[in-house]
Design a protein around this motif. Structure first.
Motif, short mmCIF file in Angstrom:
data_model
loop_
_atom_site.label_atom_id
_atom_site.label_comp_id
_atom_site.label_asym_id
_atom_site.label_seq_id
_atom_site.Cartn_x
_atom_site.Cartn_y
_atom_site.Cartn_z
N ASN A 147 0.83 -1.21 0.00
CA ASN A 147 0.00 0.00 0.00
C ASN A 147 0.86 1.25 0.00
OD1 ASN A 147 -1.52 2.27 1.30
ND2 ASN A 147 -3.18 0.79 1.31
N GLN A 148 1.83 1.31 0.89
CA GLN A 148 2.70 2.49 0.99
C GLN A 148 3.54 2.66 -0.27
OE1 GLN A 148 4.81 1.65 4.63
NE2 GLN A 148 3.20 2.52 5.92
N ARG A 149 3.99 1.55 -0.83
CA ARG A 149 4.77 1.62 -2.07
C ARG A 149 3.93 2.23 -3.18
NH1 ARG A 149 5.99 -1.78 -6.55
NH2 ARG A 149 8.16 -1.49 -7.25
N GLY A 150 2.67 1.82 -3.26
CA GLY A 150 1.78 2.40 -4.26
C GLY A 150 1.62 3.90 -4.08
N MET A 151 1.51 4.35 -2.83
CA MET A 151 1.40 5.79 -2.56
C MET A 151 2.63 6.53 -3.07
SD MET A 151 -0.18 5.68 1.31
CE MET A 151 -0.11 7.46 1.51
N MET A 152 3.81 6.01 -2.75
CA MET A 152 5.05 6.71 -3.13
C MET A 152 5.26 6.73 -4.64
SD MET A 152 7.59 5.64 0.04
CE MET A 152 7.21 3.89 -0.02
N LEU A 153 4.96 5.62 -5.30
CA LEU A 153 5.07 5.61 -6.75
C LEU A 153 4.03 6.53 -7.38
CD1 LEU A 153 5.69 1.80 -7.40
CD2 LEU A 153 7.38 3.66 -7.44
N GLY A 154 2.85 6.62 -6.76
CA GLY A 154 1.82 7.54 -7.24
C GLY A 154 2.27 8.98 -7.13
N TRP A 155 2.92 9.32 -6.03
CA TRP A 155 3.44 10.69 -5.88
C TRP A 155 4.47 11.01 -6.95
CZ3 TRP A 155 3.89 9.79 0.05
CH2 TRP A 155 2.68 10.16 0.65
N LEU A 156 5.36 10.07 -7.23
CA LEU A 156 6.36 10.31 -8.28
C LEU A 156 5.69 10.55 -9.62
CD1 LEU A 156 9.03 7.63 -7.27
CD2 LEU A 156 9.34 10.12 -7.20
N ASP A 157 4.63 9.81 -9.90
CA ASP A 157 3.88 10.04 -11.14
C ASP A 157 3.27 11.45 -11.16
OD1 ASP A 157 4.31 7.70 -12.53
OD2 ASP A 157 2.60 6.66 -11.64
N LEU A 158 2.66 11.84 -10.05
CA LEU A 158 2.03 13.15 -9.97
C LEU A 158 3.04 14.28 -10.07
CD1 LEU A 158 -0.58 12.27 -7.24
CD2 LEU A 158 -1.12 12.99 -9.54
#
Length: 232
Positions: A94-105
């Motif tokens: 879950n946390q990994r998804g958040m961090m990769l999502g931030w990098l995308d944004l």
């Protein structure tokens, strides 16, 4: 195993959606106080920022924790260890998804030409992993060896031993490896709490410190129950 895999996949998808909402809200709040597109742009982390470095490195760090947790779930029938492994895999996916999502944004690459942990330069932190992996004093540079790219990460040899172990032997090895892994993760999360500028990411890092410290204590108890110490 299939059910666990899809649970982790769903957690990542939900995390990406959460990350998108969190960063959008953060940007909106910032505009209210500072006004204008230039202010919003100034708050977007740069490619070499602590925010970006932490998101990239901790994503890799978390991925190995998820991998180890899936391995041990197949190597033991002990419910306490299997429950811990499931919790770690689910939380860190879950946390990994958040961090990769931030990098995308932030429109930043998920990999960096810099060495891992470069964003921690000058920290002089420890947090060595299993087998003596750690940082080199001032500068915070980590000696990557046999796949252990960051503090606390298991080596390829460690992972091979875990895959070959069964029952209590697998439980003890997993608890030792994951304790070292968590200690390295806590070091990195504290670094972000001190250096990162995005409020949501600092909050996430502080939460990691608290949660992983609690799990370290639990793993020490589980090792003790098996008559084992942290070191072989």
């Amino acid at each position: 195993m299939t059910r666990t895999y899809w649970a982790a996949v769903c957690a990542v998808v939900l995390a990406l959606l959460f990350a998108a909402g969190a960063v959008t809200v953060a940007a909106g709040n910032g505009n209210e106080h500072h006004g204008g597109a230039s202010s919003a742009a100034s708050r977007t982390p740069g490619e070499d920022s602590a925010d970006a470095g932490f998101a990239r490195d901790m994503s890799v760090h978390h991925q190995q924790a998820v991998e180890m947790s899936f391995i041990v779930r197949d190597r033991t029938k002990d419910e306490d260890v299997r429950r811990l492994a499931y919790d770690i895999a689910n939380t860190q996916a879950n946390q990994r998804g958040m961090m990769l999502g931030w990098l995308d944004l932030w429109e930043l690459p998920k990999t960096s030409p810099d060495e891992p942990m470069a964003w921690m330069a000058g920290a002089g932190t420890g947090g060595g992993g299993h087998g003596g992996h750690g940082t080199h004093g001032a500068g915070g540079a980590h000696e990557a060896r046999d796949g252990a790219l960051m503090p606390g990460m298991a080596t390829r040899a460690d992972l091979a031993k875990l895959r070959e172990a069964d029952g209590e032997q697998a439980e003890i090895l997993y608890l030792r490896l994951m304790t070292a892994h968590h200690k390295g993760g806590v070091t990195m999360a504290r670094g972000c709490a001190d250096r990162c500028e995005v409020g949501a990411q600092r909050s996430l890092a502080r939460g990691m410190v608290d949660a992983q410290a609690s799990e370290i204590a639990l793993m020490a108890h589980l090792l003790k129950e098996r008559g084992a110490s942290l070191r072989p």
